[in-house]
Structures are given as C-alpha cells and as structure tokens.
Design an enzyme around this catalytic site. Sequence first.
Site, PDB file in Angstrom:
ATOM      1  N   ASP A   1      32.464 -33.349 -35.869  1.00 50.15           N
ATOM      2  CA  ASP A   1      33.894 -33.677 -35.987  1.00 50.15           C
ATOM      3  C   ASP A   1      34.176 -34.522 -37.219  1.00 50.15           C
ATOM      4  O   ASP A   1      33.276 -35.141 -37.796  1.00 50.15           O
ATOM      5  CB  ASP A   1      34.380 -34.424 -34.734  1.00 50.15           C
ATOM      6  CG  ASP A   1      33.709 -35.774 -34.575  1.00 50.15           C
ATOM      7  OD1 ASP A   1      32.470 -35.846 -34.644  1.00 50.15           O
ATOM      8  OD2 ASP A   1      34.422 -36.777 -34.393  1.00 50.15           O
TER       9      ASP A   1
ATOM     10  N   GLU B   1      32.233 -37.675 -32.422  1.00 56.61           N
ATOM     11  CA  GLU B   1      31.548 -38.938 -32.689  1.00 56.61           C
ATOM     12  C   GLU B   1      32.575 -40.003 -33.046  1.00 56.61           C
ATOM     13  O   GLU B   1      32.508 -41.137 -32.584  1.00 56.61           O
ATOM     14  CB  GLU B   1      30.543 -38.748 -33.838  1.00 56.61           C
ATOM     15  CG  GLU B   1      29.627 -39.948 -34.085  1.00 56.61           C
ATOM     16  CD  GLU B   1      30.182 -40.960 -35.068  1.00 56.61           C
ATOM     17  OE1 GLU B   1      29.645 -42.065 -35.160  1.00 56.61           O
ATOM     18  OE2 GLU B   1      31.198 -40.679 -35.744  1.00 56.61           O
TER      19      GLU B   1
HETATM   20 ZN    ZN Z   1      30.136 -40.048 -39.358  1.00 56.28          ZN
HETATM   21 CA    CA Z   2      32.766 -41.594 -39.624  1.00 60.43          CA
END
Ligand code: ZN
Ligand code: CA
Length: 374
Positions: free
Chosen positions: A78, A139
Amino acid sequence: MDNDGRILDEFLELVQVDSVSGKERRIADLLLKKLTDLGLSVWEDDAGQKSGSNAGNVIGNLPGTGQGPSLLLCAHMDTVQPGCGVKPVVADGVVRSSGDTILGADDKAGIVAILESLRLVRENNTEHGGLAVAFTIWEESGLFGAKNLDCQAIGAKVGFVLDSDGDPGTIVTQAPSHDHIGVTVRGRAAHAGIKPEDGINAIQVAAYAIAQMQLGRIDEETTSNIGIISGGNAVNIVPDSVTLEGEARSLNTEKRLRQTSQMCLAIEEAAKKYGAEADIVTELLYPDYHLAADSLPVRIAVEAARNLGLESRLVKTGGGSDANIFNSKGIAAAVLGIGMKKVHTTEEYITTDNLVENARYLFEIIKVAQKITA
Ligand code: ZN
Ligand code: CA
C-alpha cells in the site's frame, strides 16, 4: 535487457498501479502472478477480510535448497495518499512523480528489490535455506497486513523488511512502541450570552489539559503528540464536547507507559477542576523491538554490506513498521534502508542506482545467510 534496465522497468510498472491503503487489489493480483512466474508457491491470506481491505497479504514460498536459516523478505503493497494516477518521471538517474502525487517508492522500491533478488536466485541456482515472501496490505497507519499475518505458517525465524529511507546499508535495529490515546471531554452546553454560568466549556477543559502536558521530544527515546482536536458547534454555545487524539512512543516500554499515563492524568485533572467528564481510551498500536548487534538478521545484513563495499549503519527509528509486529511474533526482523527519500510527500524520489543496489544487496543477504552459523 540488462538487469539494471529490468529493475527500473519493473519499478515504473509497479508505481503506476494504484494501491492506496485498503485498496491493494490490483497490485496484489499483479504480484500473485509475478511470484508464480518466479516459481514460488503463492497464496493470498484473509487479512483483507479481517481488516476491511479489498486484498489480503500476498505470500510466496520457495523451499530451501541449502542449510541456512529460512528468511522472510517483506515489503508493503500500500501507499499513502495522494497515490492514484502516479506518472513517474525519470531524469538524471532519479525517479520522481510528476509532482501532484507521491511516487510510491515507499514501498514499491522494496517490492522490486525482492522480485529481482528472487530472479537472481533463480538465474544463478543460488542455494538458500528457504525464502518466504510477504507483500503486506495496509502498512501505512495500521500495520493491518502484518498484524493479520500468520507468522507461524510463514515459518521463517529471520526477516528483512525493506522499508526505511536510509541508503542501502542502513539497518534499523531499534524501533519504538506506540500508544494511541483517544479522548472525549464532556462539558455542558449553555447559551453563551444568556446563561454561560450553566455551562461547562469542554474546549477550555481540553485546552487546560493540553497545556499541562509535556509534548514533543520527551527524551532521546520518547516522543508524544496531540495531533487532532475537534469540538464545538457555534460561537454562542458553550461547547459540551471535544475530542482529542494523541500518541506516545518510546524505545523503552516503561517510559511509554509513564508518558501515556501522564497525558491521561492531565486530562482527568482538568476534567475534575472544571467539573467535566472525560472518556479516555488508550491502545497499544505496536510493541517496540531491539535487535542485538550479534542477532542473526543484523550479522547477516552487516556482512552482506561489507561484501559489497557498502557502509553498514545500525540505526534506531522513531517510527513503527511491519517489523515491529514480526519481532513480537517470533521472527527476528530488521528493517533495511532502501534509499527512498522525502516519503509521504509529492517530492518523493529514489535514484536508479539505489533501485539496483537494493536488489544486489538483498541477493547478497540471501547468499550470506547460507554461510552464517547461528
Ligand atoms: Zn513504508
Ligand atoms: Ca511509509
């Protein structure tokens, strides 16, 4: 095509696939195919259903051919916003966005390094003790992919997360734990002109509480922040409600706990002083990690850097990553610098040299792991 050319081409391909957090479907499909083509057994887990993303973590496995420890290689799929419609521009050995989006080197530079290192393993018939790949979802502000990853099923005891902004050779050996603090201050509404004495001003309570807090850098290991405040409905109404969101982080668990409780205490005391109520919810978002200089991931990364003539630097960070979660779930994982710069801004960039260096370095790590003794 030479290796440098294919690395750059693959990076340019990946950054043009939209994958903002929670919407990783397109890049997940592409990576499932790429890992399959590289000869890995590949699957997608159920982290998407659990976190609300439209894709799960993409996981690949290559059974070991040698004696070394099996390794987890991880990068996240992501990106932050604005991350849609990225148009990469390559000039003078540097890749940037066209200026209205991020580039997404965070963390697609990590992904291409992993893909290229797997290609090199295949082309060179390199012995290894088993390679597991995790391309994680979400993340950024969540670590939801890593949190929902079945580390038991991954099997690896040593991991490398390619997700730091230092140059290749940077090895992040310490990262903080992080508390989120959510507060609702409840006062009492009243007409500000006619009957202010009936009111309890929640904004004033919150302001008093914040003024008593120590914020910013607390010490070398500890930071804290109030990042969001909202409340009030009209200028002529004594506000009855304010919400605050803040955080405390530290490399030292005790210090984080102390900082969080001081912030909570400031709110409780302010509420008491003004006769207001406060609801406080604290949540540990991720635990800290500390890797010793003689831990396997650090020894492997240092030796691999030395073999390539890269300067290795052991650093600590103030930010969390998937590695915080892996370390808490039994995989000793170090974060590696991949040379991405000005991440989370529209000025983000990376050099083509670093894209190439990252892959060479990771391939060397795989080879060194084969020779190292536990
Ligand atoms: Zn990262
Ligand atoms: Ca980052």
